[in-house]
Scaffold this active site. Structure first.
Site, PDB file in Angstrom:
ATOM      1  N   THR A  73       0.823  -1.203   0.000  1.00 30.43           N
ATOM      2  CA  THR A  73       0.000   0.000   0.000  1.00 30.43           C
ATOM      3  C   THR A  73       0.857   1.252   0.000  1.00 30.43           C
ATOM      4  OG1 THR A  73      -1.731  -1.170   1.226  1.00 30.43           O
ATOM      5  CG2 THR A  73      -1.835   1.226   1.236  1.00 30.43           C
ATOM      6  N   ASP A 101       2.059  -7.861   9.848  1.00 32.73           N
ATOM      7  CA  ASP A 101       3.328  -8.545   9.567  1.00 32.73           C
ATOM      8  C   ASP A 101       4.548  -7.759  10.042  1.00 32.73           C
ATOM      9  OD1 ASP A 101       1.972 -10.601   8.424  1.00 32.73           O
ATOM     10  OD2 ASP A 101       2.430 -10.069   6.352  1.00 32.73           O
TER      11      ASP A 101
END
Length: 377
Positions: A73, A101
């Site tokens: 993103t 993550d």
């Protein structure tokens, strides 16, 4: 406080800019969203058409856009910023790091990581209880971590019930002396049970070789992963089938999407608020092309190109991974050559962060402050 008259939400990720209507965001409409998991705006894979997105910003008169997400993103946000800059538009483009993550480079941590580690404890505890309750019990838990094993590493350290932690950054092998299967057999003989935590991106090369799998990608360009948890569980079962005098009971737990779907914990709620405040003040001061993030505990504005040039990964020659090995008492499964290569990567990692701390040019300033309408995606 800044007198903004209109804030809108972009639904469905990047393609929502040009395929859906915006939704109005007001203090009342977002009052309780921190008490829910997921995203009220929705998300999607792919759909990044830079020209259409910037056309939308231009047509709707949006002069601030806050883009929330992980490393992919943020790369998309960087491209949007470059196009906005090329067209000379007075529009701030701001990134906010949000991924469980924790694989965004440079930053201390991303929003959602603390919650993921905390929730992973439930799965690990269940696997430990199941393993401990059975003869030669093995509990296998798969956690998220496509390219970075931070969730698995920190959950292992927090749990202290884990006997083996496998992450993408640390290669391992199954068969032969010093291999994983030999270690599992030895640990079962010593303790009578064991718990294994494996990140979803671990061992992908081994699975691909055993299945003659050809790499494919999703809509966002990410490599599609094979299920390492199921594969590893089957390999363990096949190994012990050859030893009828050594029966095992294996339970496989995959809590990946359960972990991602829960509401944020108190730590992440506080962190999210600080990120939001920092992002807002930066855009209102006229800055653009940056991701807001803490570095060494201090909130900073980092240019997109620093954030997107590489992923954050576990450095397995660093102290934190050494602590994991001490906690689990597992072998490192590495050759001397592997260790030397990792040390070289570690030196580059520390040099990179030192250069950041010594100072660099600030993100581009807009020619005017933004105080009209804003969009959040």
């Amino acid at each position: 406080m800044y007198g903004v008259t209109s804030v809108v939400g972009i639904e469905g990720g990047y393609k929502g800019f040009y395929s859906k209507n915006t939704i109005p965001l007001t203090p009342k409409s977002v009052n309780d969203i921190h008490k829910r998991g997921g995203t009220v705006l929705g998300t999607s894979r792919g759909g990044h058409d830079t020209a259409k997105i910037v056309d939308c910003l231009q047509d709707r008169g949006i002069n601030q856009v806050y883009i929330i997400g992980g490393d992919g993103t943020q790369k998309g946000a960087s491209v949007i910023y470059e196009e906005v800059r090329r067209r000379g538009l007075k529009c701030s483009v701001v990134g906010i790091p949000k991924t469980i993550d924790n694989d965004i480079a440079v930053i201390d941590k991303s929003f959602g990581f603390d919650t993921a580690v905390e929730e992973a404890q439930r799965a690990i505890n269940a696997a430990h209880v199941e393993a401990e309750s059975a003869e030669n019990g093995i509990g296998v838990v798969k956690l998220m971590g496509r390219n970075s094993g931070f969730i698995a590493m920190y959950a292992t350290l927090a749990s202290r019930d884990v006997d083996c932690c496998l992450i993408p950054e640390s290669p391992f092998y199954l068969e032969g002396k010093g291999g994983l299967l030999e270690f599992i057999e030895r640990r079962l003989k010593d303790n009578g049970h064991m718990a294994i935590v494996v990140a979803e991106g671990a061992g992908q090369d081994l699975i691909a070789k055993s299945m003659n799998f050809v790499d494919t990608q999703d809509a966002s360009g990410n490599k599609l992963l094979l299920d390492v948890g199921l594969w590893l569980s089957q390999k363990i079962k096949d190994h012990f089938k050859k030893k009828p005098h050594f029966p095992i009971t294996l339970k496989y737990i995959d809590p990946t999407y359960m972990i991602r779907a829960v509401k944020s914990n108190a730590s992440d709620n506080v962190y999210c608020t600080l990120l939001a405040h920092s992002a807002l003040h930066g855009a209102m001061a006229g800055y653009t092309g940056f991701t807001v993030t803490p570095i060494n505990g201090r909130h900073a504005y980092i240019p997109f190109y620093r954030i997107t040039e590489k992923q954050n990964k576990v450095v397995i020659t660093d102290r934190m991974w050494a602590r994991v090995l001490c906690s689990t008492n597992q072998p490192c499964f590495l050759s001397h050559e592997d260790v030397e290569n990792m040390k070289h990567d570690d030196d580059e990692h520390h040099l990179h962060n030192t250069q950041l701390l010594e100072g660099e040019s600030s993100p581009m300033k807009n020619s005017a402050k933004c105080n009209g309408s804003a969009a959040v995606v």
